[in-house]
Design an enzyme around this catalytic site. Sequence first.
Site, PDB file in Angstrom:
ATOM      1  CD1 TRP A   1      -0.337  -1.627   3.083  1.00  0.00           C
ATOM      2  CD2 TRP A   1       0.584   0.393   3.331  1.00  0.00           C
ATOM      3  NE1 TRP A   1       0.427  -1.650   4.223  1.00  0.00           N
ATOM      4  CE2 TRP A   1       1.008  -0.411   4.405  1.00  0.00           C
ATOM      5  CE3 TRP A   1       1.032   1.714   3.289  1.00  0.00           C
ATOM      6  CZ2 TRP A   1       1.848   0.033   5.410  1.00  0.00           C
ATOM      7  CZ3 TRP A   1       1.877   2.172   4.288  1.00  0.00           C
ATOM      8  CH2 TRP A   1       2.280   1.339   5.326  1.00  0.00           C
ATOM      9  CG  ASN A   2       5.113   1.279   0.382  1.00  0.00           C
ATOM     10  OD1 ASN A   2       4.655   0.444  -0.394  1.00  0.00           O
ATOM     11  ND2 ASN A   2       6.397   1.415   0.608  1.00  0.00           N
TER      12      ASN A   2
ATOM     13  CE  LYS B   1      -3.953  -9.139  -2.716  1.00  0.00           C
ATOM     14  NZ  LYS B   1      -4.090  -8.111  -1.606  1.00  0.00           N
ATOM     15  N   PRO B   2      -3.716  -5.835  -5.751  1.00  0.00           N
ATOM     16  CG  PRO B   2      -5.239  -4.053  -5.949  1.00  0.00           C
ATOM     17  CD  PRO B   2      -4.971  -5.464  -6.428  1.00  0.00           C
TER      18      PRO B   2
ATOM     19  N   GLY C   1       6.394  -6.498  -0.574  1.00  0.00           N
ATOM     20  CA  GLY C   1       5.659  -6.464   0.685  1.00  0.00           C
ATOM     21  C   GLY C   1       6.575  -6.877   1.825  1.00  0.00           C
ATOM     22  CB  SER C   2       5.814  -7.806   5.280  1.00  0.00           C
ATOM     23  OG  SER C   2       4.940  -8.893   5.085  1.00  0.00           O
TER      24      SER C   2
ATOM     25  CD  GLU D   1      11.278  -3.560  -2.781  1.00  0.00           C
ATOM     26  OE1 GLU D   1      11.603  -3.700  -1.565  1.00  0.00           O
ATOM     27  OE2 GLU D   1      10.657  -2.596  -3.208  1.00  0.00           O
ATOM     28  CG  LEU D   2      11.107  -9.674   0.688  1.00  0.00           C
ATOM     29  CD1 LEU D   2      11.724 -10.904   1.308  1.00  0.00           C
ATOM     30  CD2 LEU D   2       9.618  -9.884   0.457  1.00  0.00           C
TER      31      LEU D   2
END
Length: 480
Positions: A151-152, A175-176, A227-228, A248-249
Amino acid sequence: MSGTRAARNFVDGAWAEHDGALIDVVNPATGQVVAQVADTPAEEVDRAVRAAARAFAEWRFSNPTVRADLLHRLADEVAAREVELGRSVTVEMGKPLGEARGEVRKLALALHFYAEEATRVRGSIVANTEEGFTSLVEHEPIGVVGAITPWNYPLELIGWKLGASVAAGCTIVVKPSEYTPTAGLLLMECVEAAGFPAGVVNLVTGAGATGAALTQHPVVDKIAFTGSGRTGAAIARSVPNVKPMSMELGGNCPLVVTANADVAAAVKGALRRAFRNAGQICIAINRAYVHDSVHDEFVAGLVAGAQQLVVADGLEQPDADVGPVTNQEILDRSLAHVRDAVDHGARVACGGEAPAGAGPGLFLSPTVLVDCDQEMLVMHAETFGPVLGVSRYSDLDDALQRANSTDAGLAAYAYTQDLGEAFTLRKRLDFGNVAVNNVDAGIINAPYGGRKGSGYGYEHAREGMDGYLQIKHTRLRHGA
Ligand code: ADP
């Protein structure tokens, strides 16, 4: 609430109305529900993946100039709707409108960039040991991409994946994040207006279960995830068959300010890269190691600058510096990192609480913690909020050791005017992106990716497209 049109997905070139479970989208500046979107079930994800697979059969062989034209057109559609797209980002994730419009402009640039890259996929001819043979090495699209985004940066992080994959000849299902789905839905209106063939670009909204249905779908050929680390690891464990992935974490990015730094420039850089987007950036500066001789000057400048940043609802004040953080989890973690640091001997030099008169939203003033040591959470665990820990050093080796000591390997920053020191820092910082005397390592025409716990694979640049291509070697016997 303006959400009635939001409960739909973009699948196979058309809008699929959804009458099942819904997810509320909340404005973090006000706490109000601003839209409701589809909590898409696995069957609809399956329909999207199968549409993407059907479309791939032709799209893979499409002329690269056709892909380029469509991506340029998409970029133009995006640019033409800058205000509307920007507003959608501001209301669902909180970044001030001026900054959100900047994200839209950067999205358009990224799409133009990949439009041009589409026509530059090259191969090679390789020498053979025998006469009468030729080896051709070509790059071909991998197939259906399942893209999961956070979401950032609700638009850019879709755009990098969409632009690079479609330019390469792949098709995609996005999938956002469930926190920021309406920006992605608006982007699909742009896709529709640009005229892509049905099924080349698809988007389904939903939370983790929808994401899992996509990443675990056997027909998906490549997973592109931002994401995380926790979710990235869960995805990597759960895929049913072997397939390429890019991850990409999180970051946890250090800044080293040496005795030879231009301190005013370092302060300016730290303010920008610690507090922009309310610190909710994988490449945000989380921790600073500052030489004893410049420490007090750096901290004084940082605190004065942080106190001047305007924290506000970015729809009402489009040029505010810092909006609310996007969700309660971020606010709770930021405050927990402040508490942990204070409990272990740090001092809050500024911030640490909501600004006066901030209203009901999830606001936190830009926070500077001083006298930090490496054991404090703020110095080794990603905060993802507007909190910066500062620590002194007297020996550069020690600063480098501490900078490299976490699991994060995404980005690092350094300020020094000594050329030898600049090269030492560049060489020894164990990160995928290193910015020296600036804080903007992420440019679209240079590769961007992490190492260690920050993941693998690259976005941006030609390398970003390579992740959607696979190599074919043809050995052709044609006679001498
Ligand atoms: P962040 O908080 O940085 O957005 P998350 O890793 O929680 O990070 O979420 C990133 C994206 O991953 C979101 O789109 C989310 O819905 C999705 N997601 C969460 N869990 C899963 C899962 N098990 N499989 C696939 N996607 C998931």
